[in-house]
Write a protein that holds these residues in place. Structure first.
Motif, PDB file in Angstrom:
ATOM      1  N   LEU A  20      11.138  -8.000 -30.881  1.00  0.00           N
ATOM      2  CA  LEU A  20      12.034  -7.407 -29.504  1.00  0.00           C
ATOM      3  C   LEU A  20      11.411  -7.102 -28.674  1.00  0.00           C
ATOM      4  N   PRO A  21      11.902  -6.936 -27.116  1.00  0.00           N
ATOM      5  CA  PRO A  21      10.847  -6.657 -26.053  1.00  0.00           C
ATOM      6  C   PRO A  21      10.500  -5.330 -26.101  1.00  0.00           C
ATOM      7  N   LYS A  22       9.420  -4.933 -25.689  1.00  0.00           N
ATOM      8  CA  LYS A  22       8.920  -3.692 -25.869  1.00  0.00           C
ATOM      9  C   LYS A  22       9.675  -2.660 -25.208  1.00  0.00           C
ATOM     10  N   GLN A  23       9.504  -1.444 -25.629  1.00  0.00           N
ATOM     11  CA  GLN A  23      10.301  -0.356 -25.461  1.00  0.00           C
ATOM     12  C   GLN A  23       9.985   0.290 -23.846  1.00  0.00           C
ATOM     13  N   ALA A  24      10.601   1.030 -23.234  1.00  0.00           N
ATOM     14  CA  ALA A  24      10.326   1.431 -22.004  1.00  0.00           C
ATOM     15  C   ALA A  24       9.228   2.912 -22.258  1.00  0.00           C
ATOM     16  N   PRO A  25       8.133   2.719 -21.528  1.00  0.00           N
ATOM     17  CA  PRO A  25       7.150   4.063 -21.808  1.00  0.00           C
ATOM     18  C   PRO A  25       7.738   5.147 -21.321  1.00  0.00           C
ATOM     19  N   ALA A  26       7.293   6.336 -21.869  1.00  0.00           N
ATOM     20  CA  ALA A  26       7.853   7.768 -21.711  1.00  0.00           C
ATOM     21  C   ALA A  26       7.298   8.291 -20.317  1.00  0.00           C
ATOM     22  N   ALA A  27       7.883   9.239 -20.013  1.00  0.00           N
ATOM     23  CA  ALA A  27       7.603   9.761 -18.290  1.00  0.00           C
ATOM     24  C   ALA A  27       6.101  10.119 -18.566  1.00  0.00           C
ATOM     25  N   TYR A  28       5.417  10.482 -19.560  1.00  0.00           N
ATOM     26  CA  TYR A  28       4.303  11.168 -19.603  1.00  0.00           C
ATOM     27  C   TYR A  28       3.339  10.113 -19.724  1.00  0.00           C
ATOM     28  N   SER A  29       3.699   9.060 -20.510  1.00  0.00           N
ATOM     29  CA  SER A  29       2.865   7.633 -20.234  1.00  0.00           C
ATOM     30  C   SER A  29       2.601   7.055 -18.996  1.00  0.00           C
ATOM     31  N   LEU A  30       3.643   7.063 -18.272  1.00  0.00           N
ATOM     32  CA  LEU A  30       3.710   6.558 -16.894  1.00  0.00           C
ATOM     33  C   LEU A  30       2.605   7.629 -16.054  1.00  0.00           C
ATOM     34  N   PHE A  31       2.634   8.647 -16.258  1.00  0.00           N
ATOM     35  CA  PHE A  31       1.759   9.713 -15.532  1.00  0.00           C
ATOM     36  C   PHE A  31       0.578   9.475 -16.091  1.00  0.00           C
ATOM     37  N   VAL A  32       0.261   9.140 -17.134  1.00  0.00           N
ATOM     38  CA  VAL A  32      -1.312   9.035 -17.828  1.00  0.00           C
ATOM     39  C   VAL A  32      -1.753   7.474 -16.982  1.00  0.00           C
ATOM     40  N   ARG A  33      -0.828   6.670 -17.065  1.00  0.00           N
ATOM     41  CA  ARG A  33      -1.212   5.349 -16.393  1.00  0.00           C
ATOM     42  C   ARG A  33      -1.599   5.455 -15.097  1.00  0.00           C
ATOM     43  N   ASP A  34      -0.931   6.278 -14.114  1.00  0.00           N
ATOM     44  CA  ASP A  34      -1.186   6.752 -12.769  1.00  0.00           C
ATOM     45  C   ASP A  34      -2.650   7.132 -12.675  1.00  0.00           C
ATOM     46  N   ARG A  35      -2.864   8.096 -13.721  1.00  0.00           N
ATOM     47  CA  ARG A  35      -4.391   8.807 -13.576  1.00  0.00           C
ATOM     48  C   ARG A  35      -5.574   8.004 -13.957  1.00  0.00           C
ATOM     49  N   SER A  56       4.929  20.560 -12.010  1.00  0.00           N
ATOM     50  CA  SER A  56       6.295  21.288 -11.786  1.00  0.00           C
ATOM     51  C   SER A  56       7.222  20.119 -12.218  1.00  0.00           C
ATOM     52  N   GLU A  57       8.546  20.747 -12.461  1.00  0.00           N
ATOM     53  CA  GLU A  57       9.676  19.774 -12.926  1.00  0.00           C
ATOM     54  C   GLU A  57       9.993  18.884 -11.781  1.00  0.00           C
ATOM     55  N   SER A  58       9.910  19.202 -10.336  1.00  0.00           N
ATOM     56  CA  SER A  58      10.217  18.355  -9.391  1.00  0.00           C
ATOM     57  C   SER A  58       9.243  17.480  -9.290  1.00  0.00           C
ATOM     58  N   ASP A  59       7.925  17.721  -9.522  1.00  0.00           N
ATOM     59  CA  ASP A  59       6.992  16.373  -9.438  1.00  0.00           C
ATOM     60  C   ASP A  59       6.998  15.465 -10.664  1.00  0.00           C
ATOM     61  N   LYS A  60       7.522  16.082 -11.642  1.00  0.00           N
ATOM     62  CA  LYS A  60       7.640  15.162 -13.123  1.00  0.00           C
ATOM     63  C   LYS A  60       9.141  14.426 -12.750  1.00  0.00           C
ATOM     64  N   GLN A  61       9.823  14.684 -11.852  1.00  0.00           N
ATOM     65  CA  GLN A  61      11.234  13.996 -11.827  1.00  0.00           C
ATOM     66  C   GLN A  61      11.166  12.571 -11.460  1.00  0.00           C
ATOM     67  N   GLN A  62       9.928  12.205 -10.600  1.00  0.00           N
ATOM     68  CA  GLN A  62       9.757  10.902 -10.155  1.00  0.00           C
ATOM     69  C   GLN A  62       9.353   9.988 -11.557  1.00  0.00           C
ATOM     70  N   TYR A  63       8.564  10.422 -12.502  1.00  0.00           N
ATOM     71  CA  TYR A  63       8.418   9.648 -13.588  1.00  0.00           C
ATOM     72  C   TYR A  63       9.561   9.440 -14.485  1.00  0.00           C
ATOM     73  N   HIS A  64      10.344  10.514 -14.562  1.00  0.00           N
ATOM     74  CA  HIS A  64      11.666  10.321 -15.186  1.00  0.00           C
ATOM     75  C   HIS A  64      12.576   9.429 -14.597  1.00  0.00           C
ATOM     76  N   LYS A  65      12.584   9.366 -13.244  1.00  0.00           N
ATOM     77  CA  LYS A  65      13.477   8.197 -12.628  1.00  0.00           C
ATOM     78  C   LYS A  65      12.735   6.933 -13.004  1.00  0.00           C
ATOM     79  N   GLN A  66      11.438   6.770 -12.959  1.00  0.00           N
ATOM     80  CA  GLN A  66      10.755   5.563 -13.159  1.00  0.00           C
ATOM     81  C   GLN A  66      11.317   4.891 -14.656  1.00  0.00           C
ATOM     82  N   ARG A  67      11.141   6.123 -15.531  1.00  0.00           N
ATOM     83  CA  ARG A  67      11.675   5.697 -17.136  1.00  0.00           C
ATOM     84  C   ARG A  67      13.006   5.217 -17.047  1.00  0.00           C
ATOM     85  N   GLU A  68      14.141   5.758 -16.631  1.00  0.00           N
ATOM     86  CA  GLU A  68      15.279   5.500 -16.392  1.00  0.00           C
ATOM     87  C   GLU A  68      15.641   4.008 -15.928  1.00  0.00           C
ATOM     88  N   ALA A  69      14.811   3.792 -14.687  1.00  0.00           N
ATOM     89  CA  ALA A  69      15.032   2.302 -14.359  1.00  0.00           C
ATOM     90  C   ALA A  69      14.309   1.308 -15.375  1.00  0.00           C
TER      91      ALA A  69
END
Length: 280
Positions: free
Chosen positions: A99-114, A146-159
């Motif tokens: 199957l196609p790979k699952q979408a990464p979690a918001a925390y995984s996206l944050f670690v990828r940016d770091r 903060s939750e407002s800063d985490k929100q961008q990664y949650h939006k990336q995950r939703e997309a």
């Protein structure tokens, strides 16, 4: 006396010589007549054919030796049976379809940016050590975020999740269902070997179409789900046994609400399945 005895022999000899002379004269006469006849007709006389000289036969020693024809050796080709290929496929560790790979979690996206900000010059074990340190630092930074800063990664995950749904739909629309069934068979065998400690590893989930309509519950499962709501642990087993015994003793009138609800759900499932089958 001797001369009288030899006289008959001399007469016989003379008679034979005369016969030979006569025969020779007759043949000569025949040849002369043939020549004259040919001369008058204008054709050349055909001379007597000379006998061909007979060539001596080759002996076995004089005959040329025959070249020995070396036939190529037949290479035994092992026949591969379909059953052997099937067994090899089921025992393979490689997946038949994936199957196609699952979408990464918001925390995984944050670690990828770091990790993109860090460019380690060393390779091998040093690079792994740098990645481990970056991961630990990213964990502390994520908890302090903060939750407002985490929100961008949650939006990336939703997309990415929305894109993943489209990829899964496209994958299930084009995949060979026979290959999916074969992959599920391979995974069942793997899970059975893991349970019997024949193979090391974890159990593999079966491939199920997440976009396909889910089968509705039966009348009994609807009855049991109402009574099992909010219970967990060992109480579920005890309650399930009691509910099974109670369902067997219930009257048709008491079962009627669950039976009618299950019939409605079955009709909806049939319509949804037909709609989904036409969309893929």
């Amino acid at each position: 006396m001797l001369s009288r005895a030899l006289l008959p022999l001399t007469r016989v000899a003379l008679n034979r010589s005369a016969f030979v002379v006569r025969a020779f004269g007759a043949s000569a006469l025949i040849n002369k007549t043939a020549v004259k006849a040919a001369a008058t007709s204008g054709k050349k006389p055909t001379p007597a054919k000379a006998k061909k000289a007979v060539k001596p036969k080759r002996t076995a020693a004089a005959a040329k030796p025959k070249r020995a024809v070396v036939k190529p050796k037949r290479v035994a080709v092992k026949k591969i049976r379909k059953a052997d290929i099937h067994e090899k496929t089921l025992n393979s560790k490689k997946a038949i379809v994936e199957l196609p790979k699952q979408a990464p979690a918001a925390y995984s996206l944050f670690v990828r940016d770091r990790w993109k900000k860090v460019q380690p010059r060393e390779g091998g074990e040093n690079q792994l050590a740098v990645f481990a340190s970056v991961s630990r630092e990213a964990g502390r930074a994520w908890r302090a975020l903060s939750e407002s800063d985490k929100q961008q990664y949650h939006k990336q995950r939703e997309a990415l999740l929305a894109q993943h749904v489209q990829d899964v739909r496209k994958w299930w629309a084009g995949v060979d269902r026979k290959q999916v069934a074969l992959e599920n068979q391979r995974r069942r065998r793997h899970n059975r070997n893991v349970a019997l400690n024949k193979v090391k590893g974890s159990r593999l989930p079966l491939l199920r179409d997440p976009l396909a309509p889910k089968r509705p519950l039966s009348a009994y499962m609807m009855f049991a789900s109402e009574h099992l709501a909010g219970k967990s642990g060992d109480s579920i087993k005890d309650t399930s046994r009691a509910l099974g015994a109670e369902w067997k003793t219930m009257s048709d009138a008491a079962k009627a609400p669950y039976v009618s609800k299950a019939a409605v759900e079955a009709d909806l499932y049939k319509a949804a399945s037909q709609k989904y089958a036409s969309s893929i």
